[in-house]
Scaffold this motif. Structure first.
Motif, PDB file in Angstrom:
ATOM      1  N   LEU A 193       3.014  -6.667   6.458  1.00  0.00           N
ATOM      2  CA  LEU A 193       4.130  -7.408   7.042  1.00  0.00           C
ATOM      3  C   LEU A 193       3.634  -8.643   7.785  1.00  0.00           C
ATOM      4  N   TYR A 194       2.534  -8.523   8.530  1.00  0.00           N
ATOM      5  CA  TYR A 194       1.955  -9.681   9.214  1.00  0.00           C
ATOM      6  C   TYR A 194       1.470 -10.726   8.221  1.00  0.00           C
ATOM      7  N   LEU A 195       0.870 -10.292   7.126  1.00  0.00           N
ATOM      8  CA  LEU A 195       0.429 -11.232   6.093  1.00  0.00           C
ATOM      9  C   LEU A 195       1.612 -11.922   5.424  1.00  0.00           C
TER      10      LEU A 195
ATOM     11  N   GLY B  33       1.456   3.745   7.420  1.00  0.00           N
ATOM     12  CA  GLY B  33       2.132   2.904   8.407  1.00  0.00           C
ATOM     13  C   GLY B  33       1.268   1.745   8.875  1.00  0.00           C
ATOM     14  N   THR B  34      -0.030   1.962   8.965  1.00  0.00           N
ATOM     15  CA  THR B  34      -0.938   0.898   9.378  1.00  0.00           C
ATOM     16  C   THR B  34      -1.033  -0.167   8.298  1.00  0.00           C
ATOM     17  N   ILE B  35      -1.113   0.241   7.058  1.00  0.00           N
ATOM     18  CA  ILE B  35      -1.178  -0.715   5.948  1.00  0.00           C
ATOM     19  C   ILE B  35       0.121  -1.521   5.882  1.00  0.00           C
TER      20      ILE B  35
END
Length: 78
Positions: free
Chosen positions: A12-14, A5-7
């Motif tokens: 998504l931000y990138l 989930g962190t990855i």
């Protein structure tokens, strides 16, 4: 241990950063008189670096960048 989930959130931000830089590059290069394709291509291929390249391009004579300035004026509401 890496959580998936962190990855996913980082990716998504990138992705958002990549898309925003492509759209901003297209808008800037169109205002500078080079057409949208130039900025879109640089923004998609080089991401944020492409946006910086578009910022360093000089505005062509008669372009919106030279005539109206760096930012377009807002129109007044009637």
């Amino acid at each position: 241990m890496i959580r998936i989930g962190t990855i996913g959130a980082k990716v998504l931000y990138l992705l958002f950063l990549w898309l925003i830089s492509a759209a901003a590059g297209a808008w800037l290069s169109d205002r500078k008189g080079y057409g949208e394709r130039t900025g879109l291509t640089l923004g998609l291929l080089l991401s944020v670096v492409g946006l910086l390249v578009v910022l360093l391009l000089p505005g062509r004579p008669g372009s919106k960048w030279r005539v109206d300035g760096r930012l377009p004026r807002r129109r007044r509401a009637l």
